[in-house]
Structure formats: structure tokens, C-alpha cells
Design a protein around this motif. Structure first.
Motif, PDB file in Angstrom:
ATOM      1  N   LEU A  66       0.810  -1.219   0.000  1.00  0.00           N
ATOM      2  CA  LEU A  66       0.000   0.000   0.000  1.00  0.00           C
ATOM      3  C   LEU A  66       0.841   1.265   0.000  1.00  0.00           C
ATOM      4  N   GLY A  67       2.155   1.117   0.119  1.00  0.00           N
ATOM      5  CA  GLY A  67       3.036   2.281   0.097  1.00  0.00           C
ATOM      6  C   GLY A  67       2.906   3.189   1.306  1.00  0.00           C
ATOM      7  N   LEU A  68       2.502   2.654   2.444  1.00  0.00           N
ATOM      8  CA  LEU A  68       2.287   3.489   3.631  1.00  0.00           C
ATOM      9  C   LEU A  68       3.566   4.166   4.116  1.00  0.00           C
ATOM     10  N   SER A  69       4.717   3.553   3.841  1.00  0.00           N
ATOM     11  CA  SER A  69       5.983   4.135   4.296  1.00  0.00           C
ATOM     12  C   SER A  69       6.320   5.426   3.560  1.00  0.00           C
ATOM     13  N   LYS A  70       5.621   5.714   2.461  1.00  0.00           N
ATOM     14  CA  LYS A  70       5.907   6.904   1.672  1.00  0.00           C
ATOM     15  C   LYS A  70       5.188   8.139   2.187  1.00  0.00           C
ATOM     16  N   LEU A  71       4.298   7.959   3.144  1.00  0.00           N
ATOM     17  CA  LEU A  71       3.603   9.101   3.736  1.00  0.00           C
ATOM     18  C   LEU A  71       4.564   9.922   4.586  1.00  0.00           C
ATOM     19  N   ARG A  72       4.462  11.246   4.497  1.00  0.00           N
ATOM     20  CA  ARG A  72       5.324  12.080   5.344  1.00  0.00           C
ATOM     21  C   ARG A  72       4.867  11.992   6.800  1.00  0.00           C
ATOM     22  N   VAL A  73       3.569  12.171   7.027  1.00  0.00           N
ATOM     23  CA  VAL A  73       3.012  12.003   8.377  1.00  0.00           C
ATOM     24  C   VAL A  73       2.663  10.525   8.516  1.00  0.00           C
ATOM     25  N   SER A  74       3.354   9.852   9.382  1.00  0.00           N
ATOM     26  CA  SER A  74       3.233   8.397   9.505  1.00  0.00           C
ATOM     27  C   SER A  74       1.810   7.962   9.864  1.00  0.00           C
ATOM     28  N   ALA A  75       1.419   6.828   9.304  1.00  0.00           N
ATOM     29  CA  ALA A  75       0.123   6.225   9.631  1.00  0.00           C
ATOM     30  C   ALA A  75       0.247   5.201  10.752  1.00  0.00           C
ATOM     31  N   GLU A  76       1.443   5.088  11.369  1.00  0.00           N
ATOM     32  CA  GLU A  76       1.655   4.069  12.402  1.00  0.00           C
ATOM     33  C   GLU A  76       0.715   4.241  13.584  1.00  0.00           C
ATOM     34  N   GLY A  77       0.475   5.491  13.993  1.00  0.00           N
ATOM     35  CA  GLY A  77      -0.441   5.740  15.107  1.00  0.00           C
ATOM     36  C   GLY A  77      -1.847   5.273  14.783  1.00  0.00           C
ATOM     37  N   LEU A  78      -2.254   5.473  13.533  1.00  0.00           N
ATOM     38  CA  LEU A  78      -3.558   5.034  13.061  1.00  0.00           C
ATOM     39  C   LEU A  78      -3.656   3.508  13.119  1.00  0.00           C
ATOM     40  N   ILE A  79      -2.604   2.845  12.685  1.00  0.00           N
ATOM     41  CA  ILE A  79      -2.577   1.376  12.691  1.00  0.00           C
ATOM     42  C   ILE A  79      -2.617   0.847  14.124  1.00  0.00           C
ATOM     43  N   ARG A  80      -1.859   1.497  15.002  1.00  0.00           N
ATOM     44  CA  ARG A  80      -1.854   1.071  16.412  1.00  0.00           C
ATOM     45  C   ARG A  80      -3.239   1.215  17.032  1.00  0.00           C
ATOM     46  N   LYS A  81      -3.922   2.323  16.717  1.00  0.00           N
ATOM     47  CA  LYS A  81      -5.260   2.529  17.252  1.00  0.00           C
ATOM     48  C   LYS A  81      -6.211   1.445  16.764  1.00  0.00           C
ATOM     49  N   LEU A  82      -6.119   1.108  15.494  1.00  0.00           N
ATOM     50  CA  LEU A  82      -6.962   0.042  14.954  1.00  0.00           C
ATOM     51  C   LEU A  82      -6.694  -1.286  15.645  1.00  0.00           C
ATOM     52  N   ASP A  83      -5.413  -1.597  15.828  1.00  0.00           N
ATOM     53  CA  ASP A  83      -5.042  -2.859  16.494  1.00  0.00           C
ATOM     54  C   ASP A  83      -5.582  -2.891  17.921  1.00  0.00           C
ATOM     55  N   GLU A  84      -5.485  -1.755  18.598  1.00  0.00           N
ATOM     56  CA  GLU A  84      -5.977  -1.678  19.981  1.00  0.00           C
ATOM     57  C   GLU A  84      -7.493  -1.833  20.020  1.00  0.00           C
ATOM     58  N   LEU A  85      -8.174  -1.204  19.083  1.00  0.00           N
ATOM     59  CA  LEU A  85      -9.632  -1.321  19.017  1.00  0.00           C
ATOM     60  C   LEU A  85     -10.056  -2.767  18.790  1.00  0.00           C
ATOM     61  N   ARG A  86      -9.334  -3.466  17.932  1.00  0.00           N
ATOM     62  CA  ARG A  86      -9.661  -4.868  17.663  1.00  0.00           C
ATOM     63  C   ARG A  86      -9.399  -5.745  18.886  1.00  0.00           C
ATOM     64  N   ARG A  87      -8.281  -5.455  19.590  1.00  0.00           N
ATOM     65  CA  ARG A  87      -7.985  -6.231  20.804  1.00  0.00           C
ATOM     66  C   ARG A  87      -9.062  -6.012  21.858  1.00  0.00           C
ATOM     67  N   ASN A  88      -9.473  -4.769  22.027  1.00  0.00           N
ATOM     68  CA  ASN A  88     -10.507  -4.457  23.020  1.00  0.00           C
ATOM     69  C   ASN A  88     -11.839  -5.103  22.647  1.00  0.00           C
ATOM     70  N   SER A  89     -12.141  -5.073  21.342  1.00  0.00           N
ATOM     71  CA  SER A  89     -13.393  -5.677  20.877  1.00  0.00           C
ATOM     72  C   SER A  89     -13.382  -7.186  21.108  1.00  0.00           C
ATOM     73  N   ALA A  90     -12.226  -7.814  20.828  1.00  0.00           N
ATOM     74  CA  ALA A  90     -12.106  -9.257  21.040  1.00  0.00           C
ATOM     75  C   ALA A  90     -12.226  -9.599  22.519  1.00  0.00           C
ATOM     76  N   ALA A  91     -11.603  -8.756  23.377  1.00  0.00           N
ATOM     77  CA  ALA A  91     -11.669  -8.990  24.822  1.00  0.00           C
ATOM     78  C   ALA A  91     -13.095  -8.835  25.330  1.00  0.00           C
ATOM     79  N   ASP A  92     -13.822  -7.823  24.816  1.00  0.00           N
ATOM     80  CA  ASP A  92     -15.209  -7.609  25.229  1.00  0.00           C
ATOM     81  C   ASP A  92     -16.086  -8.791  24.808  1.00  0.00           C
ATOM     82  N   SER A  93     -15.845  -9.290  23.602  1.00  0.00           N
ATOM     83  CA  SER A  93     -16.627 -10.428  23.106  1.00  0.00           C
ATOM     84  C   SER A  93     -16.378 -11.669  23.956  1.00  0.00           C
TER      85      SER A  93
END
Length: 306
Positions: free
Chosen positions: A271-298
Motif C-alpha cells: 500500500l506504500g504506507l511508508s511513503k507518507l510524510r506524516v506516519s500512519a503508524e499511530g492510526l494502525i496502532r489505534k486500529l489494532d488496539e480497538l480490535r484487541r478491546n473488541s475481542a476482549a469484550d466479546s
């Protein structure tokens, strides 16, 4: 499904990440983009301001090649390319204009050209939103996103045929299908400064800063775009925009294909995410955390029921 494809110059240079993510997402949706052979630059932003006929000739050559290939539809990712190709085809309906352009091309062009549309529209017209949702592997649920179309994608309305020229909603529909919450973004078709980023840096910084400032106030996790120039101004030029607005922006600006690719669970390198000047890593981390929390709640809910 095979579609004739006009990538445009920026796809092989400044917006390579757009090209990478476009190819990856289309492949995931079983859409095969076939480059028209020996394509040339459409003239981009400046050519038509210098000579309308020469600019049209650049586009008509590409349209003629697509016609020779018997293409039923021609897709392109870039709004500037899309606008130029569509306007050229429209102007060729004038017999006198066609004669002058054909003279520049040293021969008659095809009487009829295949229709041209954006990759975004091509995907939506081929695959419905339920099918897009079915392809999602990592839901974007929990993310607040702002769709930014820029000033070219929907204007002029009678040529671009992209819905409401002031309030297009296709990107919102596609990303909502991927689970995201799409905010109402009043500046979605305001100009970011476009190609004035070099000759008029202050103006571009102010225009882009206004867009980034509103997005920040609305508390979005990212601004999502479909135009190489818009992405460059809103991402690469954030320091300039920050200076003009008297603040510090640090907001990821992704192409809609990159965001869809994330939802589809595609490799971030594809997807070429490394080419972004403002990193999307924080966005990815938030998504991963949301999925972990959702799995834990389930899991906890299942334990409670048992």
C-alpha cells in the motif's frame, strides 16, 4: 474483470503510493487494470492554460489509443487526468476543434472514444458496497475519518458526472462499508492550493491549513484523499500549513485506496504506507488496539453467558 487504465505521470513518481495501493486494492477485488500502450502525459494542470488545442491533443492521443484497443471503459486514478481527458473528449464534439487537433496529431482520431471515469467510480460501479464490506478483514470501526475530494473531482458537474459537485459522497459510502465513521466535512471540495504549491506557497499553505485545521477540530484520525496534488499539499506541506495557521499539524493524509487496503488486511508495503510524510503508524496502532478491546469484550460477554 479487465479495464483499460491510464495511470498518469504522477503514478510513476510523486504518487507512487497511490498507484501501489490502487493496484493492490483492485487486485483484491478481482479488477485487472491494463495500461493502455504507449500512453503520454495528459498535460496536467498547466498545459491547458497555455494552449487549449495542444493540451487537448495530448489527451486525445491517449483516448485514440484506448479506442484502437477497443476499450469499453477507461479508468484513471487522478482527478486532474480525469478532468483533462473528459474535457478533451467533450471539446472534440466541435468539428472545427476536432480538425485542428487532428492536424496536430498528423491524422484523424477515432470518431468515438471510450467513456472515462475515475478508479473510485469504476470500483463502485462494478462492485456494490455489500461486496466491499464482505472483503473487509480488519474493520475500520472506531476510526473517525474525513473524506476530502478536492476541487477537480466533481467540477464542472456536467462533465465530471460525480454526483453533487458541492457534496459528493462516494468516498464516504466506500469507507463506511469498511467500517469507518465518516464525519460531515464542509470543506470536502474546497481547493487546497493545487499546483500553486510552488509559485504561491503562502496561498497554498493557507488553503491547506484551513482544511487541516477543520479536520483537527472535528477530531478525525485521518484525512482521506483521491488526488495526488491534494495529498502532497495536505501531507508533505503540513509544516508550511502549520506555520501559516500558527499551530502544529500532525494528521495522517491517506489515499482512499490505502485506507481500503488496510481494511482488506493487505500488506502495508503493498500500500506504500511508508511513503507518507506524516506516519500512519499511530492510526494502525489505534486500529489494532480497538480490535484487541473488541475481542476482549466479546470473550468476556461469552464468559458471562456461560
Amino acid at each position: 474483470m479487465n479495464f483499460a487504465y491510464y495511470p498518469g505521470c504522477s503514478a510513476r513518481g510523486s504518487s507512487k503510493d497511490y498507484e501501489m495501493s490502487t493496484q493492490a486494492v483492485c487486485k483484491a477485488l478481482d479488477i485487472n487494470l491494463v495500461d493502455i500502450p504507449d500512453w503520454n502525459c495528459c498535460g496536467s494542470t498547466p498545459a491547458h492554460a497555455v494552449d487549449t488545442e495542444l493540451s487537448a491533443a495530448l489527451c486525445v492521443r491517449n483516448l485514440d489509443i484506448a479506442a484502437q484497443q477497443q476499450a469499453e471503459l477507461l479508468l484513471t486514478p487522478c482527478p486532474s487526468c480525469l478532468s483533462n481527458l473528459k474535457l478533451a473528449a467533450n471539446r472534440m464534439q466541435d468539428a472545427a476543434f476536432r480538425t485542428r487537433v487532428d492536424e496536430l496529431l498528423d491524422g484523424p482520431s477515432a470518431k468515438n472514444f471510450p467513456p472515462v471515469t475515475s478508479v473510485m467510480q469504476g470500483i463502485a460501479e462494478t462492485i456494490d458496497m455489500d461486496a466491499i464490506a464482505a472483503r473487509v478483514r480488519k474493520s475500520l470501526k472506531g476510526l473517525r475519518l474525513a473524506a476530502y475530494y478536492g476541487c477537480l473531482m466533481s467540477r464542472p458537474a456536467e462533465i465530471m458526472n460525480f454526483g453533487d459537485p458541492e457534496n459528493p459522497t462516494l468516498m464516504e459510502s466506500m469507507l463506511t462499508a469498511c467500517g469507518a465513521e465518516m464525519v460531515d466535512f464542509p470543506l470536502k471540495t474546497a481547493c487546497c492550493g493545487a499546483s500553486f504549491g510552488i509559485p504561491e506557497r503562502v496561498m497554498t499553505a493557507r488553503n491547506s491549513g484551513r482544511i487541516l485545521d477543520l479536520a483537527t477540530q472535528l477530531g478525525v484520525d485521518a484525512v482521506i484523499v483521491a488526488c495526488p496534488l491534494c495529498q502532497m499539499n495536505l501531507d508533505l506541506r503540513q509544516p508550511q500549513a502549520s506555520k501559516e495557521m500558527g499551530t502544529t499539524f500532525n494528521l495522517p493524509v491517506l489515499y482512499f485506496t490505502q485506507m481500503m487496503g488496510i481494511a482488506f488486511g493487505l500488506d502495508h508495503k503493498e500500500l506504500g504506507l511508508s511513503k507518507l510524510r506524516v506516519s500512519a503508524e499511530g492510526l494502525i496502532r489505534k486500529l489494532d488496539e480497538l480490535r484487541r478491546n473488541s475481542a476482549a469484550d466479546s470473550k468476556a460477554a461469552e464468559g458471562g453467558r456461560s
